[in-house]
Design a protein around this motif. Structure first.
Motif, PDB file in Angstrom:
ATOM      1  N   HIS A   1      63.016  71.204  57.485  1.00 17.30           N
ATOM      2  CA  HIS A   1      62.970  70.714  58.321  1.00 17.30           C
ATOM      3  C   HIS A   1      62.715  69.125  58.202  1.00 17.30           C
ATOM      4  O   HIS A   1      61.907  68.835  57.394  1.00 17.30           O
ATOM      5  N   PHE A   2      63.717  68.131  58.734  1.00 15.13           N
ATOM      6  CA  PHE A   2      63.332  66.774  58.493  1.00 15.13           C
ATOM      7  C   PHE A   2      62.323  66.183  59.740  1.00 15.13           C
ATOM      8  O   PHE A   2      62.931  65.782  60.747  1.00 15.13           O
TER       9      PHE A   2
ATOM     10  N   SER B   1      71.255  70.856  62.606  1.00 13.56           N
ATOM     11  CA  SER B   1      70.641  70.316  61.077  1.00 13.56           C
ATOM     12  C   SER B   1      69.000  70.202  61.219  1.00 13.56           C
ATOM     13  O   SER B   1      68.381  69.606  60.494  1.00 13.56           O
ATOM     14  N   ASP B   2      68.785  70.720  62.351  1.00  9.72           N
ATOM     15  CA  ASP B   2      66.956  70.562  62.621  1.00  9.72           C
ATOM     16  C   ASP B   2      66.094  71.441  61.911  1.00  9.72           C
ATOM     17  O   ASP B   2      65.082  71.234  61.457  1.00  9.72           O
ATOM     18  N   GLY B   3      66.911  72.671  61.221  1.00  9.14           N
ATOM     19  CA  GLY B   3      65.814  73.384  60.419  1.00  9.14           C
ATOM     20  C   GLY B   3      64.918  74.452  60.799  1.00  9.14           C
ATOM     21  O   GLY B   3      64.170  74.635  59.917  1.00  9.14           O
ATOM     22  N   VAL B   4      65.169  74.791  61.995  1.00  9.98           N
ATOM     23  CA  VAL B   4      64.186  75.771  62.521  1.00  9.98           C
ATOM     24  C   VAL B   4      64.658  76.846  62.662  1.00  9.98           C
ATOM     25  O   VAL B   4      65.484  77.177  63.065  1.00  9.98           O
TER      26      VAL B   4
ATOM     27  N   HIS C   1      60.072  69.066  54.951  1.00  9.12           N
ATOM     28  CA  HIS C   1      59.044  70.182  54.719  1.00  9.12           C
ATOM     29  C   HIS C   1      59.873  71.627  55.082  1.00  9.12           C
ATOM     30  O   HIS C   1      60.431  71.600  56.086  1.00  9.12           O
ATOM     31  N   ALA C   2      59.473  72.573  54.441  1.00 11.34           N
ATOM     32  CA  ALA C   2      59.769  74.121  54.773  1.00 11.34           C
ATOM     33  C   ALA C   2      59.390  74.334  56.148  1.00 11.34           C
ATOM     34  O   ALA C   2      58.362  73.861  56.569  1.00 11.34           O
TER      35      ALA C   2
ATOM     36  N   THR D   1      53.632  73.444  50.016  1.00  6.43           N
ATOM     37  CA  THR D   1      54.249  72.607  48.684  1.00  6.43           C
ATOM     38  C   THR D   1      55.705  72.135  48.729  1.00  6.43           C
ATOM     39  O   THR D   1      56.117  71.479  48.032  1.00  6.43           O
ATOM     40  N   VAL D   2      56.375  72.803  49.830  1.00  7.60           N
ATOM     41  CA  VAL D   2      57.807  72.290  49.967  1.00  7.60           C
ATOM     42  C   VAL D   2      57.813  71.126  51.129  1.00  7.60           C
ATOM     43  O   VAL D   2      57.817  71.308  52.428  1.00  7.60           O
ATOM     44  N   GLN D   3      57.234  70.053  50.577  1.00  3.02           N
ATOM     45  CA  GLN D   3      57.422  69.024  51.508  1.00  3.02           C
ATOM     46  C   GLN D   3      57.417  67.553  50.695  1.00  3.02           C
ATOM     47  O   GLN D   3      56.762  67.462  49.400  1.00  3.02           O
TER      48      GLN D   3
END
Length: 583
Positions: A80-81, A92-95, A125-126, A134-136
């Motif tokens: 997610h951005f 593309s929001d990533g949720v 981030h994830a 850590t994914v950020q």
């Protein structure tokens, strides 16, 4: 499991399209082991392009970007951005299970969007499990159209000589999937405190001034020259606690919040909740040169100024954190001495502040949108509290309802993902919306009294409505807690807050933020408890429905989101295809 892969550096391809550019970026997620606080034991975590924090992405206003996320881990993931509004690109929001399915191991998902009118400090981030530990990584949108040229760098009226990123995050001495299982399982009691607070992915767990451990980087140090102005971009990648942050003997002038420039406001400290971002200007004086000339050099610690964090809104402990600090180091062009760091003389960061901190005193640089002053078309009151399920697990109820299948949506453990692949969750809301009815219009929906639509589990709103959302805190367990709420797809204005329980007939005209600023993370502070309702503080935000899509609104404390402190705004779903940027 450690993957033997080639760590790809960020790949950017620039194709001119008028004033803006088209940029392609590859992000590769894989599993590894980390020991970022030099504890001596490594724990399983996810990395992006072999890095933690993930690589900084720098783009410019109105750029189009294509970001390809390749999942080489053995668990599902998504990106997610954070703060990017995704106008016309809700997909593309990533949720996961809202705008897309989670990205399967070995699969790639491509985000494509334009940075329409946005500049400032963001991050990515994830959005699965606790992978955002850590994914950020930082996502900086630069403004290349500013007319001001008095400094080397500039943003609006603000000039500065250089800039740094201070990316705050937390680290637990536990594998990420085990911590996730604890939050979702019957053994959950309360959120455990992080073992370390990291600056740019680094600290020393026990706070020593040096470490003999091989590969230990120690504390983050920011080298500065005297008589300069620096922009410090502070990113709240913390996923649990709220922290105060100060710099010894240095004030900070806030110029940006969540991607929006504000009138300068000078303060001794910041309050950083999960997901919040600031830009501050720091002015360095000629202390280094004076001291150098007077003493023909100086002692090892004289040029070091501690940047320290303290606990805010924590019931079990107060004061400075055990190891959440770094250092501002004065140097000159000839200085190449390795100075020993001595942990003393930390800045004072107040522990007790008024409700709403300094937020009512901040003012936007640009005039607010006219809809800020309109009578709202709709007011949604969102009241959340914890409940213990039959299996002993803890979940948040939203207006008395469990969130949209939340107990499954964010579960990233491999075995449960495989179970989902067998049919329990093989759809996401955007697709299901189209399958329910060819033309899902607001007028045809049968809504509950609170505005909830039970078929898809959303709160529908119409196109171009002005919507007020009351975020109501409720005492759960022993204490009333602070909660930072993040709106996907929108920034919002904070217009009011209050103690106890929000009563619409009494509070609907209340305004105690005289100059609301436009941001995407807002804190609902804990206050005294209404003995009849257990309500313990509320905040009202206002947004404008100009971005058709399905947007998550959730507490940015990751454990709370996992447990269901989240709801979905279904915004003008019959207009999504019309507004879609990429057909």
């Amino acid at each position: 499991m450690v993957f033997s892969i080639i760590y790809f550096l960020l790949l950017s391809i620039f194709i001119k399209r008028g004033a803006a550019e088209f940029k392609q970026i590859d992000l590769i997620i894989h599993q590894s082991y980390l020991d970022p606080d030099c504890f001596g034991t490594s724990y399983s975590a996810l990395l992006v392009n072999g890095q933690f924090p993930a690589p900084t992405i720098r783009v410019s206003k109105d750029d189009e970007v294509e970001i390809r996320v390749l999942n080489q881990a053995d668990v599902p993931t998504s990106i997610h951005f954070h703060g990017i509004r995704q106008y016309g690109t809700v997909e593309s929001d990533g949720v996961p299970d809202v705008t897309q399915n989670a990205i399967n191991p070995g699969s790639t998902f491509t985000h494509r969007f334009q940075l329409k009118g946005q500049t400032g400090t963001f991050y990515y981030h994830a959005h699965v499990g606790v992978q955002d530990d850590t994914v950020q990584g930082a996502f900086i949108v630069e403004n290349n159209n500013s007319p001001y040229t008095s400094k080397t760098y500039y943003d609006g009226p603000y000039g500065y000589d250089d800039e740094f990123i201070l990316h705050l995050s937390e680290w637990w001495h536990q594998d990420f999937f085990k911590r996730e299982e604890y939050y979702l399982g019957p053994g959950y009691v309360h959120d455990p405190n992080a073992d370390s607070v990291l600056f740019n992915g680094r600290t020393l767990y026990r706070g020593e001034s040096s470490s003999t451990q091989r590969g230990c980087e120690g504390h983050s140090i920011f080298d500065v020259l005297p008589n300069r102005t620096y922009r410090l971009r502070v990113i709240g990648g913390n996923t649990f606690r709220t922290y105060g942050l100060g710099i010894k003997d240095h004030n900070m002038t806030i110029i940006e919040v969540d991607g929006e420039l504000i009138h300068p406001y000078t303060t001794t400290h910041l309050e950083i909740t999960p997901g919040q971002r600031f830009s501050v200007l720091i002015h360095t004086d000629d202390f280094y040169l004076r001291h150098y000339e007077e003493n023909d050099g100086f002692s090892n610690s004289d040029n070091m100024y501690a940047i320290a964090t303290s606990y805010r809104h924590r019931h079990r402990a107060t004061g400075h954190t055990e190891n959440g600090f770094g250092f501002l180091r004065y140097v000159d062009y000839s200085d190449n001495i390795k100075h020993k760091i001595i942990h003393k003389n930390f800045p004072e960061v107040p522990e007790n502040t008024p409700r709403d901190w300094i937020w009512p005193y901040l003012r936007p640089l640009e005039p607010p949108a006219p809809w800020l002053y309109q009578t709202p078309d709709r007011t949604l009151k969102i009241r959340t509290w914890t409940s213990v399920m039959q299996d002993g697990s803890t979940r948040y109820a939203v207006n008395g309802k469990l969130s949209h299948k939340i107990s499954h949506i964010y579960d990233s453990h491999t075995t449960k993902f495989e179970k989902n692949n067998n049919g329990i969750l093989n759809y996401f809301t955007l697709l299901k919306m189209q399958s329910v009815t060819p033309e899902r219009t607001f007028g045809a929906m049968d809504l509950d009294e609170d505005g909830f639509e039970p078929t898809l589990g959303t709160y529908p709103i119409r196109l171009n409505e002005t919507v007020d959302i009351v975020l109501q805190n409720v005492k759960s367990g022993m204490n009333c807690l602070l909660h930072p709420w993040h709106t996907h797809g929108h920034s919002h204005y904070v217009i009011a807050s209050g103690d106890g329980e929000y009563v619409h007939e009494r509070d609907h005209d209340k305004r105690n933020f005289p100059h609301p600023i436009y941001k995407d993370v807002t804190v609902v502070y804990e206050t005294k408890v209404d003995p009849h309702t257990k309500g313990c503080g509320w905040t009202k935000i206002r947004l404008y429905a100009d971005n058709p899509g399905v947007w998550a609104v959730h507490c940015h404390i990751t454990a709370h989101m996992l447990q269901g402190k989240m709801f979905l705004l279904e915004e003008a779903s019959d207009w999504i295809d019309t507004f879609r940027m990429y057909k």
